[in-house]
Enzyme design. Structure first.
Site, PDB file in Angstrom:
ATOM      1  N   LEU A 123       0.849  -1.195   0.000  1.00 31.15           N
ATOM      2  CA  LEU A 123       0.000   0.000   0.000  1.00 31.15           C
ATOM      3  C   LEU A 123       0.880   1.238   0.000  1.00 31.15           C
ATOM      4  O   LEU A 123       1.637   1.481   0.934  1.00 31.15           O
ATOM      5  CB  LEU A 123      -0.922  -0.016   1.223  1.00 31.15           C
ATOM      6  CG  LEU A 123      -1.935  -1.165   1.251  1.00 31.15           C
ATOM      7  CD1 LEU A 123      -2.648  -1.234   2.597  1.00 31.15           C
ATOM      8  CD2 LEU A 123      -2.947  -1.018   0.123  1.00 31.15           C
ATOM      9  N   GLU A 124       0.764   2.044  -1.060  1.00 31.38           N
ATOM     10  CA  GLU A 124       1.651   3.188  -1.249  1.00 31.38           C
ATOM     11  C   GLU A 124       0.936   4.525  -1.075  1.00 31.38           C
ATOM     12  O   GLU A 124       1.455   5.563  -1.469  1.00 31.38           O
ATOM     13  CB  GLU A 124       2.299   3.103  -2.636  1.00 31.38           C
ATOM     14  CG  GLU A 124       3.134   1.839  -2.811  1.00 31.38           C
ATOM     15  CD  GLU A 124       3.786   1.734  -4.172  1.00 31.38           C
ATOM     16  OE1 GLU A 124       3.714   2.704  -4.946  1.00 31.38           O
ATOM     17  OE2 GLU A 124       4.372   0.681  -4.470  1.00 31.38           O
ATOM     18  N   HIS A 125      -0.265   4.495  -0.493  1.00 31.12           N
ATOM     19  CA  HIS A 125      -1.029   5.728  -0.319  1.00 31.12           C
ATOM     20  C   HIS A 125      -1.359   5.977   1.147  1.00 31.12           C
ATOM     21  O   HIS A 125      -2.356   6.608   1.477  1.00 31.12           O
ATOM     22  CB  HIS A 125      -2.310   5.673  -1.152  1.00 31.12           C
ATOM     23  CG  HIS A 125      -2.061   5.473  -2.610  1.00 31.12           C
ATOM     24  ND1 HIS A 125      -1.722   6.499  -3.454  1.00 31.12           N
ATOM     25  CD2 HIS A 125      -2.046   4.346  -3.370  1.00 31.12           C
ATOM     26  CE1 HIS A 125      -1.542   6.028  -4.679  1.00 31.12           C
ATOM     27  NE2 HIS A 125      -1.727   4.731  -4.648  1.00 31.12           N
TER      28      HIS A 125
END
Length: 570
Positions: free
Chosen positions: A395-397
């Protein structure tokens, strides 16, 4: 490929002739004599013979086995820099005649056209969409025109496109085209391969002219594929089955091959997410469930160097925390069962196959008890359905450590001790133990397999020595790994994540030798740069790459160089 039968050609021709008589489209010779039935004047129209008869600019074209619309091959054109991947063919035509040009394409901003017609050159294009779509246009040749150039191309800065089943229908220009197909011969060499409690892998020899193959189990057709292998799934444990295969194309289907018999192994629930233990030193690779210009692979094609294969990516739903998985048709599987069979075969070979959640464009919000439970429930359901060994968190957000921890613990309770849990945070997410990612990793340390931080797309960063290190160096890798190793994670839970090729990431690609040096520095204290870690970490888990597809595009250079080194660590 899409070699239409005479019956279909004549039906099309009838409509054209009727139109010609009413509107004078020039489908007669100079003396008014009617010409023979229209033919496809394109040669190697389905790329079954590679790029024979085609010329592609700057080496941008290739015949690939997936995705294909029909047959066993299609064209892939990959724009690069100032080149738009133009692939063309000179087609013989009759003067003063009308031709219908068409092709099936897949991708964004794909063009189809004809030049040198002697009248008005034509082109058409599509902005893109999911799956195959047909581009069609028509042109009329000039009074002295005996050849035209037909072409397809992509657009600058766009991903690779695919084309298949090109046709230039009209009067026979005399240059030869693709003939009508004949029924292919019976496939030979059918053999059974890897066997699990619920699946049997099969392979056979190619049959000349075949566009597809039908697989039969105990006399019933159960699967159709375009390649020369298949995995039959959904079988009962400890049961004997009889398999046959036939070859087919537009002309019909061959007789069935000689039968082979295979017996499934004994075992428990075929949907059991359990699997082999992750080795002490492991190589992780992300497998792309989409086509972005890298080599399109099926899981069976992933290099055996990889111990953990992360299927990328799960998709979110309208329910917070819930995930689903949608197999992309672009990767070439004939069915979900075939995909599940490949997972089972990889597990039988000692590999772990997990589902990655997130990625650059993906986002799953887990910020409440309800969303944490929705994540755990849906993730475990996918593990049971597909046979995934576990989950990867990419998860990059932004994440909420409190609720993501709850979700992962609930998942662990459902899946048991065999759960493979990995993470792939960005460098900024692991700069200190106070970040949400680092907090999560420490909170689930007892069930965590490995954190493969992304040592790319970040620029210069601080290391554990509080010095700034430049991306792409041994010092960058070792000094940032040191933060995790000295911040509470066990060495067995730390891996090095790097791109497989310069095209795989925006920045941060390093030569495999730098990866090997960094591994040696961390585990043995040798081949370090100016930074020397405070101690050695011989239990370091290994390395990760984005992606197995980009690795394959580069000739598996990365896995062949780094894999044996990882497996040879102390």
């Amino acid at each position: 490929m899409d070699r239409t039968t005479r019956r279909r050609r004549r039906g099309w021709l009838g409509g054209v002739l009727a139109l010609a008589m009413g509107a004078g489209l020039g489908l007669t010779g100079g003396a008014g004599t009617a010409l023979a039935a229209d033919v496809n004047n394109a040669r190697n129209a389905g790329f079954e013979s590679g790029l024979t008869a085609w010329t592609c600019s700057a080496g941008s074209g290739a015949a690939v086995s997936s995705p294909v619309r029909t047959g066993a091959a299609a064209l892939r054109g990959t724009p690069s820099g100032q080149d738009n991947a133009r692939c063309s063919q000179t087609v013989s035509v009759r003067p003063g005649s009308t031709y219908r040009l068409s092709a099936w394409v897949q991708g964004s901003y794909v063009y189809l056209g004809a030049s040198g017609t002697g009248t008005t050159d034509v082109s058409t294009w599509t902005p893109g969409g999911s799956g195959w779509s047909q581009l069609s246009t028509a042109f009329t040749t000039g009074p002295g025109t005996t050849s035209v150039t037909v072409y397809t191309h992509g657009w600058y800065g766009q991903p690779a496109y695919h084309a298949d089943d090109v046709s230039v229908f009209g009067p026979d220009g005399g240059g030869g085209g693709d003939p009508d197909p004949v029924v292919p011969p019976v496939p030979a060499g059918l053999a059974a391969g890897a066997v699990t409690s619920s699946s049997v892998a099969l392979d056979w020899s190619a049959s000349s002219g075949a566009a597809s193959y039908h697989v039969y189990r105990d006399g019933t057709r159960v699967q159709s594929v375009t390649g020369t292998s298949a995995t039959v799934t959904g079988l009962a444990a400890s049961t004997s089955y009889r398999f046959q295969v036939s070859a087919a194309n537009a002309a019909g289907e061959s007789a069935k091959s000689a039968a082979v018999t295979a017996t499934t192994s004994g075992g428990g629930d075929p949907g059991d997410p359990g699997g082999p233990s992750v080795p002490r030193h492991a190589l992780t690779g992300y497998w792309q469930n989409f086509d972005n210009g890298a080599t399109v692979q099926k899981l069976r094609d992933v290099s055996p160097q990889y111990d953990i294969i992360a299927v990328s990516f799960a998709d979110s739903t309208a329910t917070a925390g819930e995930i689903v998985f949608n197999l992309d048709p672009a990767v070439g599987y004939g069915s979900v069962d075939e995909f599940k069979g490949d997972i089972a075969a990889k597990k039988s070979a000692g590999k772990s196959v997990i589902l990655s959640v997130g990625g650059e464009r993906g986002n799953v919000v887990i910020n409440s008890d309800a969303s944490a439970t929705a994540f755990a429930d849906s993730a475990y359901a996918l593990m049971r359905s597909y046979g995934f060994n576990g989950i990867d968190i990419d998860l990059e957000h932004g994440i909420n450590a409190t609720y993501l921890t709850k979700a992962l613990r609930q998942l662990s309770q459902r899946a048991g001790s065999s759960l493979v849990l990995t993470m792939a945070p960005q460098t900024i997410d692991m700069q200190s133990t106070g970040t949400e990612y680092f907090r999560t990793a420490l909170a689930v340390k007892d069930i965590l397999t490995v954190v493969n931080m992304q040592y790319y797309n970040s620029g210069s960063m601080l290391g554990c020595d509080q010095k700034v290190h430049s991306q792409g160096t041994v010092d960058f890798i070792t000094a940032l790994a040191c933060i995790q190793l000295e911040g509470g994670l066990d060495a067995s839970q730390v891996g090095i994540g790097v791109p497989a090729s310069p095209r795989a990431a925006g920045s941060g690609y390093v030569d495999p030798q730098i990866v090997r040096n960094a591994l040696d520095c961390l585990t043995r204290g040798t081949h370090c740069g100016s930074f020397k870690p405070p101690r050695t970490y011989p239990a370091l888990r290994g390395a990760m790459t984005w992606s197995t597809n980009w690795d394959a595009t580069a000739g598996s250079t990365w896995s062949n160089a780094v894999g044996p080194h990882v497996h040879g660590l102390p």
